[in-house]
Every structure is written in structure tokens, then in C-alpha cells.
Design a protein around this motif. Structure first.
Motif, PDB file in Angstrom:
ATOM      1  N   GLY A   1      33.617  37.397  23.652  1.00  0.00           N
ATOM      2  CA  GLY A   1      33.440  37.904  25.002  1.00  0.00           C
ATOM      3  C   GLY A   1      34.589  38.866  25.256  1.00  0.00           C
ATOM      4  N   GLY A   2      34.356  40.137  24.967  1.00  0.00           N
ATOM      5  CA  GLY A   2      35.443  41.120  24.990  1.00  0.00           C
ATOM      6  C   GLY A   2      35.581  41.849  26.306  1.00  0.00           C
ATOM      7  N   SER A   3      36.409  41.330  27.184  1.00  0.00           N
ATOM      8  CA  SER A   3      36.897  42.022  28.374  1.00  0.00           C
ATOM      9  C   SER A   3      35.788  42.580  29.286  1.00  0.00           C
ATOM     10  CB  SER A   3      37.844  43.139  27.943  1.00  0.00           C
ATOM     11  OG  SER A   3      38.669  43.502  29.019  1.00  0.00           O
ATOM     12  N   GLY A   4      36.065  43.707  29.932  1.00  0.00           N
ATOM     13  CA  GLY A   4      35.143  44.275  30.913  1.00  0.00           C
ATOM     14  C   GLY A   4      33.762  44.544  30.335  1.00  0.00           C
ATOM     15  N   GLY A   5      33.720  44.865  29.047  1.00  0.00           N
ATOM     16  CA  GLY A   5      32.456  45.120  28.384  1.00  0.00           C
ATOM     17  C   GLY A   5      31.568  43.886  28.333  1.00  0.00           C
ATOM     18  N   ALA A   6      32.176  42.711  28.290  1.00  0.00           N
ATOM     19  CA  ALA A   6      31.427  41.446  28.321  1.00  0.00           C
ATOM     20  C   ALA A   6      31.115  41.058  29.763  1.00  0.00           C
ATOM     21  CB  ALA A   6      32.235  40.342  27.639  1.00  0.00           C
ATOM     22  N   LEU A   7      32.110  41.198  30.617  1.00  0.00           N
ATOM     23  CA  LEU A   7      31.937  40.823  32.033  1.00  0.00           C
ATOM     24  C   LEU A   7      30.801  41.609  32.687  1.00  0.00           C
ATOM     25  CD1 LEU A   7      33.198  39.089  34.329  1.00  0.00           C
ATOM     26  CD2 LEU A   7      34.580  41.085  34.921  1.00  0.00           C
ATOM     27  N   ALA A   8      30.566  42.835  32.212  1.00  0.00           N
ATOM     28  CA  ALA A   8      29.513  43.673  32.785  1.00  0.00           C
ATOM     29  C   ALA A   8      28.120  43.091  32.561  1.00  0.00           C
ATOM     30  CB  ALA A   8      29.584  45.081  32.194  1.00  0.00           C
ATOM     31  N   LEU A   9      28.031  42.021  31.750  1.00  0.00           N
ATOM     32  CA  LEU A   9      26.764  41.304  31.588  1.00  0.00           C
ATOM     33  C   LEU A   9      26.920  39.856  32.049  1.00  0.00           C
ATOM     34  CD1 LEU A   9      25.766  42.463  27.953  1.00  0.00           C
ATOM     35  CD2 LEU A   9      24.914  43.393  30.119  1.00  0.00           C
ATOM     36  N   ALA A  10      28.024  39.532  32.715  1.00  0.00           N
ATOM     37  CA  ALA A  10      28.327  38.113  32.934  1.00  0.00           C
ATOM     38  C   ALA A  10      28.724  37.756  34.373  1.00  0.00           C
ATOM     39  CB  ALA A  10      29.417  37.654  31.963  1.00  0.00           C
ATOM     40  N   VAL A  11      28.345  38.570  35.346  1.00  0.00           N
ATOM     41  CA  VAL A  11      28.553  38.133  36.730  1.00  0.00           C
ATOM     42  C   VAL A  11      27.263  37.393  37.119  1.00  0.00           C
ATOM     43  CG1 VAL A  11      29.082  38.840  39.093  1.00  0.00           C
ATOM     44  CG2 VAL A  11      30.085  40.069  37.180  1.00  0.00           C
ATOM     45  N   ALA A  12      27.179  36.149  36.661  1.00  0.00           N
ATOM     46  CA  ALA A  12      25.917  35.417  36.713  1.00  0.00           C
ATOM     47  C   ALA A  12      26.078  34.065  37.407  1.00  0.00           C
ATOM     48  CB  ALA A  12      25.403  35.209  35.293  1.00  0.00           C
TER      49      ALA A  12
ATOM     50  N   TYR B   1      36.687  34.357  25.137  1.00  0.00           N
ATOM     51  CA  TYR B   1      36.391  35.220  26.290  1.00  0.00           C
ATOM     52  C   TYR B   1      37.747  35.685  26.794  1.00  0.00           C
ATOM     53  CZ  TYR B   1      33.710  36.612  30.512  1.00  0.00           C
ATOM     54  OH  TYR B   1      33.094  37.303  31.537  1.00  0.00           O
ATOM     55  N   SER B   2      37.999  36.988  26.647  1.00  0.00           N
ATOM     56  CA  SER B   2      39.375  37.431  26.878  1.00  0.00           C
ATOM     57  C   SER B   2      39.457  38.793  27.539  1.00  0.00           C
ATOM     58  CB  SER B   2      40.116  37.503  25.540  1.00  0.00           C
ATOM     59  OG  SER B   2      41.445  37.931  25.742  1.00  0.00           O
ATOM     60  N   VAL B   3      40.584  39.036  28.160  1.00  0.00           N
ATOM     61  CA  VAL B   3      40.828  40.313  28.820  1.00  0.00           C
ATOM     62  C   VAL B   3      41.180  41.398  27.800  1.00  0.00           C
ATOM     63  CG1 VAL B   3      43.295  39.965  29.230  1.00  0.00           C
ATOM     64  CG2 VAL B   3      41.976  41.312  30.847  1.00  0.00           C
ATOM     65  N   ILE B   4      41.647  40.965  26.619  1.00  0.00           N
ATOM     66  CA  ILE B   4      42.021  41.922  25.569  1.00  0.00           C
ATOM     67  C   ILE B   4      41.913  41.225  24.221  1.00  0.00           C
ATOM     68  CG2 ILE B   4      44.495  41.370  25.708  1.00  0.00           C
ATOM     69  CD1 ILE B   4      44.967  44.440  25.193  1.00  0.00           C
ATOM     70  N   SER B   5      41.701  41.989  23.158  1.00  0.00           N
ATOM     71  CA  SER B   5      41.637  41.383  21.832  1.00  0.00           C
ATOM     72  C   SER B   5      43.041  40.914  21.451  1.00  0.00           C
ATOM     73  CB  SER B   5      41.152  42.413  20.814  1.00  0.00           C
ATOM     74  OG  SER B   5      42.159  43.389  20.607  1.00  0.00           O
ATOM     75  N   PRO B   6      43.119  39.901  20.570  1.00  0.00           N
ATOM     76  CA  PRO B   6      44.451  39.444  20.151  1.00  0.00           C
ATOM     77  C   PRO B   6      45.230  40.562  19.450  1.00  0.00           C
ATOM     78  CG  PRO B   6      42.709  38.452  18.794  1.00  0.00           C
ATOM     79  CD  PRO B   6      42.031  39.128  19.943  1.00  0.00           C
ATOM     80  N   GLU B   7      44.508  41.434  18.723  1.00  0.00           N
ATOM     81  CA  GLU B   7      45.180  42.547  18.030  1.00  0.00           C
ATOM     82  C   GLU B   7      45.788  43.513  19.051  1.00  0.00           C
ATOM     83  OE1 GLU B   7      42.085  41.528  17.379  1.00  0.00           O
ATOM     84  OE2 GLU B   7      42.161  40.787  15.315  1.00  0.00           O
ATOM     85  N   GLY B   8      44.996  43.841  20.071  1.00  0.00           N
ATOM     86  CA  GLY B   8      45.479  44.751  21.115  1.00  0.00           C
ATOM     87  C   GLY B   8      46.664  44.167  21.858  1.00  0.00           C
TER      88      GLY B   8
END
Lengths: 281, 289
Positions: free
Chosen positions: B163-174, B185-192
Motif C-alpha cells: 500500500g504505497g502512500s497517496g497512490g494507494a490512498l487514492a483507492l482507499a478512502v472507503a 501500508y506506508s507514507v513512503i517506501s523503506p528505501e525512500g
């Protein structure tokens, strides 16, 4: 063998003769001229030569947009560090340090006051506080500003300046996007005006939520506005980005800004637009 | 930091791999069922709807009409691809603005006819690119967040991998946001996060643990509604069983949502997101203003 010899090798600096020039002159990134700092201060932090807009603090913004006598509200919220986050330094100590430096609890100030003869709610992000990043406090504070707008039926103006969601609050900061966007849907349903003023720089989760959700989305000239940061994009597409990429003018050209407004004209622009929205026929 | 306080003479032992990193690798496992696998297994009569009617058809996002236990529903999921060629074509599952706009178009379509909406999410994030910026990635995501908060039909989002940040949330206000057991489910990837906060991308395991983004942690933080168990070792070990476990949960949650009036549903959805992640206390006013 030297030609000249100095007997006393020590050069004694004479403090009395030192002229302090540091901070009095600023090199403008717009026109590359050296400008007398006081001239910029007297000109709303805008270069008098080329019109480059320097960063404006949240307090300066509020004083610039509202009539004297405004009230600062919702200032008492403090992050609880939900993840107990530590990178090279604990998040708690970063917060404490920034709070001391800025005199703010977090990267946002709400204000209630008048703009011309209109009562408005103003919420302004402070970039100087951990890059204006949005965690639980910023999200809640903007939501409270929207709640105030809903209750009083006064227009809401949010001024963004942010690197995006606050990494140190992880998923909790991501949820703020959903929270603020939900309350803005309420404002939209209730036909209460909401104007988003986007300032330099605004990125990530802030662009991907309230900054792009205004009845009007406007920006100052030359502001950097985007979703992904330019370095991330360059690494992904492996090519140089075009000149002026992600500047206000770029967004206007691509249809994502309604207007670019100079700082000196912002107040009258906002007041006039809000009047247009609220005036009964 | 722990390693600074350790005595210099201590023998260097590889630090144990944090559980968060184990889960990250499971969430990203190449054999793991992807959103379209769930759509094919759990729904019948899937009929894809292409394009956002504005710019194009995003190959990283699928949406369409389908039936769930006979009932008409809309389903939406991002597409990752299995072969290298397909992965590249699908941008490794990261949607562009037109993908989010297609998803929203199909959601509004379902709303018009009163049908529930299911979304399935497994993406590292919204696509960062020149075209994505030109076409308003931020605006597309923001619009989905706002519109999803007021859709007048039941909505269930399931994170099946990353669940990658805003890109995931844009399908998940449910109404219901579900995570499988071995997902993140995270605000940023661990690498970033590692390269920004530690200035060292190799600290990704530490970043993974620090971000507290596993299903268990996200549930504990109150940012998702339910966690779905997985077969022993992960969904890829027994996809059929995984589909059944997800099917059971979706059926349960849909029934609960459909037993409520739409007004109650909207009020509950609003209250959930209004009160989500309230991690603050009321302290003294630091501002000297």
C-alpha cells in the motif's frame, strides 16, 4: 630564503574596524543581482528588481492578508510521536528543537479575521517547521479551520508550503490527506467557498490533497509545485527535466492552476473572488 | 543510536532482520497473487471499462463491472504484470493520473446505479514521471480522496501487497479498509525513507521497522479496519485458500455495510476519517505571537 621577513608572525585583528555586512545584502536567485535586504523586507519579501518571490513566513502571510485585529487560534496541538520514530535523531528531539526555533507547536497557524469587509478563516502552513510537513497536528489543525468555516459559514483559505506528508509520523500522516479531503467535501456540499493558495514549495501529500481541491487553486509566481520531487523523477526517467518544470507557470500552462497572482495583489484578488462567490443575486 | 553506544571491541554480528522487513519481502513476493488475481477468483462476469475519457487508458489500472455472489458491483485494481515485458508496460503497477481518473469514473458509474465498489491495491506508489506531473498526478489523487469520501454506495478497499502512500490512498478512502496479514501500508517506501532520513539507502531494513507499516502496526494505529489472515507462509503458498479467506471477509463486511442506510453509512465513513490518526495532545501555546 625569503625576501621579506616579519618579526611578529601574529596578525592582530582589530574588532573596532570590522564592518558587519552579513545578512544586509541578499543575492536574488531571480535576477542574480545583489539586493539591499531592507528593500526586500519593505517589499513583502519580493525582489524590487525582478519580482522574485522570496519565502514568506506564516506570520508575515497572516499579517499581509488579514486586517489588524485578527485572532490566532488552534495553536495548542502538539504531536505525540505515534511511531516513536528515530532515525539519526529521535523525532521528539527534532520536534522540540524546531518548536524552540520557531515558537510554534507545529507547521501550521490558523487565524480568524477580516479580509476587507469579509470574515474569513485562514490556515497557513509554515515551511520553516520541518519543511512544512504534514503530520497529525497539521492535518487536524486544517480540519479544525474547515470545521470553523462550516460552523460559521465563512470562507476558508488555506496557504500551503510543504514538502509533503511527515515521514516521521508514517501512516498517521498519510491518513491526514483523507481526513482533510473528507472535510473539504463537506465544505463543497455546503457551498462554502474554499480557496487554495499554493506557495513555494508545495509537494507530495499536500499537492495530492487540499492544495489541489480549492474552488480556486492559485499560486504565487515561480513557486515550485508538484507531486513527486524533481530528483525522484529524474532518477525514474533517467533524463533531465525541462527548464521551468513544476513552476507555477508550468502548472498554469498544463491547466492545473486557475491563476498566478503576485503577492502584492493577493489580498485584493482573494477578497474580490470571495465576494463573487458569496454575493447573493 | 544503539550501535554508537556499543563497545568498539564488540564482535560484528549481522543484526537480526526486523519482522517489518520480512513482511515487506512477503508483500513484494513475485509469486504473490495480484489484484487482478483476486478479481478473477472472487468475482464473475468481469467486464473491463477502459480509459478516463480525457487522456487515455492507463495500463497500470483496471476497472470494470462485475458480480459478487451474483450481485452487481464495480471492481477496481491496479495491474502489475508478471513477465518483465508486461511489468515494464504496466509501469511496475504504478498508475498515472489517467488511471486514477478512470478509477473515479467507474466509481461514479457504480454510484449512479447504487452498486457497491471493491478496490484491490498492490502498488509501490503513484507513478513519478514527467507526463504524470504534466497531467496533474496530485490533482487526480486529491480528487479521488474527496470524491470517495462522499460516494453514496458501500465501498471496500483491500491492500493485497504494497500500500504505497497517496497512490494507494487514492483507492482507499472507503467504508472498510482491509489489509492482508503480510502487507504493508506506508507514507513512503523503506528505501525512500532510508535515503532521506538516514541519507543511506542501505538502511532500508531499519527504516522498514521505524515506519511501523505492517498490517499489525497499522491496525494498532487505527488506520485500517480489519486484517485478513493469510495461508501459512503467505498468499503465494496457497492462492486458492487465500482467495477463500478474502472472499469470506469481503462477504461479511459487505453484508454489514448493506444492512445500514446510506445516510448512516456516509456519516460513519465521515466520522471514521474525521477522527482517524488523532495523534496529538493539547499543550500550552508555544507561539509567542
Amino acid at each position: 630564503m625569503t625576501w621579506f621577513k616579519r618579526d611578529d608572525n601574529e596578525i592582530q585583528p582589530n574588532d573596532d574596524h570590522e564592518v558587519k555586512t552579513e545578512g544586509l545584502w541578499v543575492k536574488c536567485p531571480g535576477c542574480r543581482k545583489t539586493i539591499w535586504k531592507a528593500d526586500i523586507d519593505a517589499n513583502l519579501q519580493v525582489c524590487p528588481n525582478c519580482g522574485h518571490h522570496f519565502k514568506f513566513s506564516a506570520r508575515e502571510r497572516i499579517e499581509n492578508l488579514l486586517e489588524p485585529g485578527f485572532e490566532l487560534v488552534d495553536l495548542d496541538l502538539v504531536s505525540t510521536d505515534p511511531l516513536e520514530f528515530t532515525d539519526l535523531k529521535p523525532y521528539k528531539s527534532r520536534l522540540a528543537q524546531t518548536q524552540k526555533k520557531t515558537g510554534l507547536n507545529d507547521a501550521i497557524i490558523n487565524a480568524v479575521g477580516r479580509m476587507g469587509d469579509l470574515d474569513v478563516i485562514l490556515s497557513v502552513m509554515e515551511y520553516g517547521f520541518i519543511g512544512g510537513s504534514m503530520g497529525a497536528v497539521v492535518g487536524e489543525t486544517i480540519t479544525r479551520a474547515a470545521d470553523r468555516a462550516l460552523e460559521s459559514r465563512r470562507p476558508l483559505i488555506v496557504v500551503s508550503a510543504s514538502g509533503g506528508a511527515r515521514m516521521q509520523e508514517g501512516i498517521a500522516s498519510l491518513m491526514q490527506l483523507a481526513k482533510v479531503s473528507s472535510v473539504l467535501a463537506k465544505l463543497d456540499d455546503a457551498k462554502i467557498p474554499y480557496i487554495s493558495l499554493i506557495t513555494d514549495p508545495t509537494y507530495g501529500g499536500v499537492t495530492a490533497s487540499f492544495a489541489m481541491l480549492g474552488d480556486l487553486n492559485i499560486a504565487e509566481p515561480g513557486a515550485l509545485i508538484g507531486f513527486a520531487g524533481p530528483r525522484v523523477i529524474e532518477q525514474t526517467i533517467r533524463q533531465k527535466l525541462p527548464e521551468g518544470f513544476q513552476r507555477s507557470e508550468f502548472l498554469l500552462e498544463h491547466g492545473f492552476l486557475d491563476a498566478i497572482v503576485e503577492r502584492k495583489d493577493l489580498k485584493s484578488y482573494l477578497a474580490q473572488s470571495l465576494k463573487w462567490m458569496t454575493e447573493k443575486a | 543510536m544503539a550501535e554508537n553506544t556499543a563497545p568498539k571491541s564488540a564482535p560484528s554480528v549481522a543484526p537480526p532482520v526486523p519482522e517489518a522487513w520480512v513482511k515487506t519481502e512477503l508483500a513484494r513476493h513475485p509469486q504473490r497473487p495480484y489484484p487482478m488475481d483476486y478479481i478473477e477468483a472472487l468475482f464473475t462476469d468481469f467486464s473491463e471499462i477502459h480509459g478516463d475519457r480525457q487522456f487515455g487508458d492507463d495500463p497500470a489500472m483496471a476497472a470494470g463491472m462485475a458480480r459478487f455472489h451474483g450481485q452487481p458491483v464495480a471492481v477496481i485494481g491496479n495491474l502489475k504484470g508478471r513477465s518483465l515485458k508486461e511489468r515494464v508496460a504496466r509501469k511496475f503497477g504504478s498508475p498515472d493520473p489517467e488511471g486514477y481518473r478512470k478509477a473515479l469514473r467507474v466509481m461514479k458509474f457504480a454510484e449512479k446505479y447504487g452498486h457497491p465498489i471493491f478496490t484491490f491495491i498492490d502498488l509501490a506508489g503513484a507513478n513519478p514521471g514527467l507526463g504524470a506531473e504534466e497531467r496533474g498526478q496530485g490533482e487526480a489523487i486529491a480528487r479521488n480522496l474527496l470524491e470517495m469520501s462522499r460516494l453514496r454506495v458501500p465501498t471496500i478497499a483491500t491492500v493485497t501487497g504494497e500500500g504505497g502512500s497517496g497512490g494507494a490512498l487514492a483507492l482507499a478512502v472507503a467504508d472498510r479498509v482491509l489489509m492482508l496479514e503480510n502487507t504493508i501500508y506506508s507514507v513512503i517506501s523503506p528505501e525512500g525513507c532510508a535515503s532521506i532520513m538516514w541519507k543511506d539507502a542501505s538502511k532500508k531494513q531499519q527504516a522498514a521497522a521505524a515506519l511501523r507499516y505492517t498490517a499489525t502496526d497499522v491496525k494498532r494505529l487505527g488506520c485500517v479496519d480489519d486484517v485478513i489472515d493469510e495461508p501459512q507462509g503467505g498468499t503465494h503458498n496457497d492462492p486458492a485458500l487465500a482467495f477463500e479467506m478474502v472472499n469470506k471477509k469481503l462477504t461479511q463486511h459487505l453484508a454489514a455495510l448493506q444492512s445500514q442506510s446510506i445516510e448512516d453509512l456516509l456519516a460513519a465513513r465521515y466520522a471514521k476519517f474525521r477522527n482517524i490518526a488523532q495523534f496529538y495532545t493539547v499543550a500550552g501555546v508555544a507561539a509567542s505571537a
